[in-house]
Design a protein around this motif. Structure first.
Motif, PDB file in Angstrom:
ATOM      1  N   ASN A  62       2.658   2.556   3.444  1.00 37.83           N
ATOM      2  CA  ASN A  62       3.170   1.192   3.516  1.00 37.83           C
ATOM      3  C   ASN A  62       2.880   0.305   2.318  1.00 37.83           C
ATOM      4  O   ASN A  62       3.462  -0.749   2.185  1.00 37.83           O
ATOM      5  CB  ASN A  62       2.605   0.489   4.762  1.00 37.83           C
ATOM      6  N   ALA A  63       1.952   0.690   1.486  1.00 40.72           N
ATOM      7  CA  ALA A  63       1.586  -0.231   0.417  1.00 40.72           C
ATOM      8  C   ALA A  63       2.073   0.304  -0.921  1.00 40.72           C
ATOM      9  O   ALA A  63       2.381   1.476  -1.064  1.00 40.72           O
ATOM     10  CB  ALA A  63       0.077  -0.421   0.389  1.00 40.72           C
ATOM     11  N   GLU A 217       5.019  -8.496  -6.531  1.00 40.17           N
ATOM     12  CA  GLU A 217       4.167  -7.396  -6.100  1.00 40.17           C
ATOM     13  C   GLU A 217       4.328  -6.156  -6.970  1.00 40.17           C
ATOM     14  O   GLU A 217       3.378  -5.430  -7.228  1.00 40.17           O
ATOM     15  CB  GLU A 217       4.480  -7.049  -4.643  1.00 40.17           C
ATOM     16  N   ASP A 220       1.915  -6.213  -9.822  1.00 42.02           N
ATOM     17  CA  ASP A 220       0.493  -6.425  -9.542  1.00 42.02           C
ATOM     18  C   ASP A 220      -0.338  -5.294 -10.127  1.00 42.02           C
ATOM     19  O   ASP A 220       0.078  -4.136 -10.144  1.00 42.02           O
ATOM     20  CB  ASP A 220       0.258  -6.482  -8.027  1.00 42.02           C
ATOM     21  N   SER A 228      -3.799  -9.595  -2.472  1.00 38.15           N
ATOM     22  CA  SER A 228      -2.633 -10.051  -1.711  1.00 38.15           C
ATOM     23  C   SER A 228      -2.505  -9.237  -0.423  1.00 38.15           C
ATOM     24  O   SER A 228      -2.166  -9.758   0.631  1.00 38.15           O
ATOM     25  CB  SER A 228      -1.357  -9.932  -2.544  1.00 38.15           C
ATOM     26  N   PHE A 229      -2.814  -7.958  -0.538  1.00 36.35           N
ATOM     27  CA  PHE A 229      -2.787  -7.075   0.615  1.00 36.35           C
ATOM     28  C   PHE A 229      -3.774  -7.556   1.674  1.00 36.35           C
ATOM     29  O   PHE A 229      -3.491  -7.552   2.870  1.00 36.35           O
ATOM     30  CB  PHE A 229      -3.164  -5.672   0.139  1.00 36.35           C
ATOM     31  N   LYS A 230      -4.949  -8.014   1.205  1.00 33.12           N
ATOM     32  CA  LYS A 230      -5.975  -8.488   2.135  1.00 33.12           C
ATOM     33  C   LYS A 230      -5.475  -9.711   2.908  1.00 33.12           C
ATOM     34  O   LYS A 230      -5.665  -9.807   4.117  1.00 33.12           O
ATOM     35  CB  LYS A 230      -7.249  -8.850   1.383  1.00 33.12           C
ATOM     36  N   SER A 231      -4.805 -10.636   2.194  1.00 31.12           N
ATOM     37  CA  SER A 231      -4.392 -11.839   2.915  1.00 31.12           C
ATOM     38  C   SER A 231      -3.219 -11.554   3.846  1.00 31.12           C
ATOM     39  O   SER A 231      -3.035 -12.240   4.842  1.00 31.12           O
ATOM     40  CB  SER A 231      -4.055 -12.958   1.923  1.00 31.12           C
ATOM     41  N   ARG A 232      -2.422 -10.508   3.527  1.00 32.52           N
ATOM     42  CA  ARG A 232      -1.297 -10.179   4.406  1.00 32.52           C
ATOM     43  C   ARG A 232      -1.732  -9.347   5.599  1.00 32.52           C
ATOM     44  O   ARG A 232      -1.244  -9.507   6.701  1.00 32.52           O
ATOM     45  CB  ARG A 232      -0.226  -9.414   3.616  1.00 32.52           C
ATOM     46  N   ALA A 233      -2.670  -8.423   5.373  1.00 27.96           N
ATOM     47  CA  ALA A 233      -3.037  -7.468   6.414  1.00 27.96           C
ATOM     48  C   ALA A 233      -4.502  -7.616   6.797  1.00 27.96           C
ATOM     49  O   ALA A 233      -5.244  -6.655   6.859  1.00 27.96           O
ATOM     50  CB  ALA A 233      -2.753  -6.049   5.939  1.00 27.96           C
ATOM     51  N   GLN A 234      -4.891  -8.867   7.013  1.00 28.16           N
ATOM     52  CA  GLN A 234      -6.285  -9.184   7.317  1.00 28.16           C
ATOM     53  C   GLN A 234      -6.878  -8.276   8.391  1.00 28.16           C
ATOM     54  O   GLN A 234      -8.043  -7.919   8.348  1.00 28.16           O
ATOM     55  CB  GLN A 234      -6.368 -10.649   7.766  1.00 28.16           C
TER      56      GLN A 234
END
Lengths: 273, 318
Positions: A62-63, A217, A220, A228-234
């Motif tokens: 997914n990433a 993205e 990046d 950014s991944f952290k804030s989207r997929a907390q």
């Protein structure tokens, strides 16, 4: 005297302190192999009973992790090569060649060391925008292509080399380029390694300028992508931990493989930089 | 041998000698004009992207850019006065100073202690040094992300450890009062100014202290403290001065860990000055951002000047 002691009491200090310093990394690695159910329990699990690859699987499905990885690799590689070439030519000119403006230019390079980077952020952003580089890897690469610290470090090193060998070559009719390429640079290997290692560390880990210069993205670098991944997929903690592990791994392996060179470069940047 | 050759003219001087009347190009560019080819790339990038922007920032800080109407007008010092009227900015300065006041002494004392502990020849010392130095290579963003999870109020591993010793769960990063202190803890652990970094620098300096003296100290326990005070510490003094300056500068430039962990929150409790500047660029408030960076730069340069003056006075008295 030391040989008669079977156990040095300093182990009692060093073992726990070093364990404490390594613990966050160890926990990062461990938690990347847990699934989210294990991670979201309270009180949290420290040692998982079973290993899962959920985080890694999610990441690869997914990433854009491979893209971020490639971006980071390109940026670091180009910057390392750029610094090796441009810092050594400039450092050599400052150390050995007489040219008008050399003192002033050298002074400017020293001055940049005390100028805080924030001061240059906004104009650099505007310049990069005019060059059409904003939101491309070029915007990250260009400002880091030559770092003043590398020029100064190599200049110091070249100054410390004995002139006699170069003079002999000069008298034999060797050109400046040839002297630099065939005599000086091979002698400067430890200093070049320092420049390469420090450039790699700084560019691989840098986030403050890329955070401003990059907005999509696809461009990046690893640290940006992960933030950014952290804030989207907390909530998908295991995937974030897996991403952390994959980001840290290359630097960690490089460190373990060339530990002496790493430690020396860190120390010498500090003392000479 | 070498004294004979030391009298010989340097090659560059020798090259210049046959031309007492210089050609115009040479007069303009100096004795070895080709040297400019060597420095040109470095000069373009460093002057263009480090020197010019300094002046440009000064200009921006007295302008007001309207991104929609695309107009720029001179506003004098209004950006600066706006800045000091903004509670977020004075908060940012306060947070930065609190952070620096805690981080600088802790990292240096911790680094010195770690270096002293690692500076001995015992078994496994290589492993200990590896473990102790590894945090230097961890990126600040990773470190921020990692610590925001370790100190998560709901599933963080720190609360699990507190639980086992019978202390109730803490809010950690969710509490504005604790968040700044946790940033100090996180930044002591990893990155290019952490405890391990200070230890590397100290250890390098310690290994230049003459062996006989430290050996003598380790045999005679009674003289250990005296040797440390009168031999080791003076030998470390230049490195110590460097580290105080370096750590202070990096404390004031704190950004990456905040970016990876709290993003300034909760509320504005962990907005530090560089984060404030970052936010103003993102909001296209170039004028305020430039003014803020000049305030930071002013502080940093005053600090550097002070350190430089102190160093010079020490050298003169020595």
């Amino acid at each position: 005297m030391r040989r008669r002691l079977p156990f040095d009491p300093w182990h009692l200090v060093l073992a726990p302190v070093c364990a404490l310093l390594a613990a966050p990394l160890a926990w990062m690695a461990l938690s990347s192999f847990m699934n989210n159910a294990q991670l979201n329990r309270f009180p949290p699990t420290i040692i998982p009973g079973s290993l899962h690859l959920d985080g890694y699987n999610y990441l690869f499905d997914n990433a854009a992790l491979p893209t971020w990885f490639l971006n980071s690799a390109i940026v670091s590689l180009v910057c390392v090569v750029g610094n090796l070439v441009f810092c050594s030519t400039a450092g050599y000119a400052f150390a050995r060649l007489n040219f008008r403006g050399s003192k002033a230019l050298l002074g400017l390079m020293v001055a940049t060391l005390i100028v805080p980077f924030q001061l240059t952020l906004i104009p650099t952003f505007i310049i990069m925008e005019h060059l059409g580089l904003i939101d491309t890897l070029g915007a990250i690469i260009v400002p880091s292509l030559v770092m003043p610290f590398g020029v100064l470090l190599l200049r110091q090193f070249f100054l410390s080399l004995p002139r006699e060998v170069e003079e002999a070559a000069w008298i034999d009719g060797c050109s400046r380029w040839k002297i630099l390429w065939a005599i000086v640079l091979p002698l400067a290997r430890p200093a070049l390694a320092t420049v390469a290692i420090v450039t790699f560390l700084l560019t691989w880990n840098d986030v403050s300028w890329p955070a401003i210069a990059i907005s999509s993205e696809a461009h990046d670098t690893l640290p940006l992508g992960i933030a950014s991944f952290k804030s989207r997929a907390q909530t998908n903690q295991s995937a974030i931990m897996a991403a952390n592990v994959l980001t840290t791994l290359p630097v960690l392996l490089a460190f373990l493989a060339a530990q002496r060179a790493f430690v020396r470069s860190i120390a010498s940047t500090a003392v000479k930089g | 041998m070498s004294t004979v050759f030391a009298q010989a003219p340097r090659p560059t001087e020798a090259a210049a000698r046959p031309a007492p009347r210089r050609r115009p190009l040479q007069r303009l560019l100096g004795e070895t004009p080709t040297a400019w080819l060597y420095v040109l790339p470095a000069a373009i990038i460093i002057v263009g992207l480090a020197i010019v922007p300094v002046a440009w920032s000064a200009l921006l800080s007295v302008q007001d850019k309207d991104p929609i109407a695309e107009t720029t007008k001179y506003v004098g010092l209004r950006n600066y006065s706006d800045l000091f009227d903004d509670p977020a900015f004075s908060g940012a300065i306060k947070h930065t100073l609190i952070y620096a006041a805690a981080f600088v002494p802790l990292s240096i004392i911790g680094g010195l202690a770690l270096a002293l502990a690692l500076n001995r020849r015992i078994r496994f010392i290589g492993i200990y040094r590896t473990l102790a130095f590894v945090p230097v290579v961890v990126s600040a963003t990773i470190q921020g992300v990692l610590f925001s999870f370790i100190f998560d109020d709901q599933f963080g591993v720190a609360n699990a450890l507190l639980h086992t010793v019978g202390i109730g769960p803490q809010p950690f990063f969710a509490d504005g009062g604790q968040a700044l202190a946790l940033l100090v803890v996180a930044s002591l652990w990893a990155g290019t100014s952490c405890v391990s970094f200070c230890a590397v620098v100290f250890l390098a300096a310690l290994q230049d202290v003459p062996k006989e003296l430290s050996e003598a100290a380790s045999i005679d326990g009674a003289r250990r403290w005296g040797t440390f005070r009168h031999v080791t510490l003076p030998a470390l003094a230049p490195v110590l001065v460097f580290l105080v300056l370096w750590q202070t500068v990096s404390a004031i430039q704190l950004f990456d860990i905040v970016y990876g962990s709290t993003a300034g929150g909760p509320g504005n409790s962990t907005v530090v000055v560089v984060y404030y500047i970052y936010r103003s660029i993102r909001d296209s408030a170039y004028g305020t951002g430039a003014a803020a960076s000049y305030v930071v730069a002013g502080g940093l340069m005053a600090l550097t000047a002070l350190a430089w003056l102190g160093q010079r006075r020490r050298e003169q008295t020595a």
